[in-house]
Motif scaffolding. Structure first.
Motif: not given
Length: 120
Positions: A76-77, A56-65
Motif C-alpha cells: 500500500r502506497l 488508506g491508499g493505493f496499490v499498483v497492480a498487474e492485470i492479465d487481460p
C-alpha cells in the motif's frame, strides 16, 4: 496478443477533493474483485498496470487481460497515479498535487517448478 481496449466508467472522488477513481474495463470486462482504479492504466509486455484504490491508499497492480486476474506489484502506497513504463520500471506520481515521482520495478513471480527446484 494485440493491445487491449481500456475504458473507464463511474469515476468518483475518493474523499472530499480527492482523486477520481472508477471502474476499469479491459476489452469490455472488469478485472476480478470489487476494486476501483485511478486512471490511467498502462499496457506493457502483455499486461495492464493500474493503480488500485484500497483503504488508506493505493496499490499498483498487474492485470492479465486474458484472465482478468489482478496481482499486487506494490505494498500500500499513500498515492500512486501511473505516469509511464520505462524499461522494466513503473513510473508513478507519488503525491496528489505536484510532480514528485517514484519508481517500482516490475517483477513477476517465478514459475512453480523454478521456485521448487531453485531455478532462475
Amino acid at each position: 496478443m494485440s493491445e487491449p481496449t481500456i475504458s473507464w466508467d463511474d469515476i468518483l472522488e475518493v474523499g472530499q477533493g480527492g482523486p477520481g477513481c472508477g471502474q476499469l474495463f479491459i476489452n469490455g470486462k472488469q478485472p476480478k474483485g470489487a476494486f476501483r482504479y485511478l486512471p490511467p492504466a498502462l499496457y506493457h509486455d502483455g499486461h495492464v498496470y493500474a493503480s488500485t484504490f484500497v483503504p488508506g491508499g493505493f496499490v499498483v497492480a498487474e492485470i492479465d487481460p486474458g484472465t482478468l486476474v489482478r496481482r499486487a506489484v506494490t505494498e500500500r502506497l499513500p498515492y500512486a497515479r501511473l505516469a509511464a513504463i520505462e524499461g522494466e520500471e513503473i513510473v508513478y506520481y507519488d503525491h496528489f498535487e505536484g510532480d514528485s515521482v517514484s519508481r517500482v520495478a516490475i517483477s513477476r513471480p517465478k514459475p512453480l517448478m523454478a521456485r521448487l527446484f531453485g531455478r532462475r
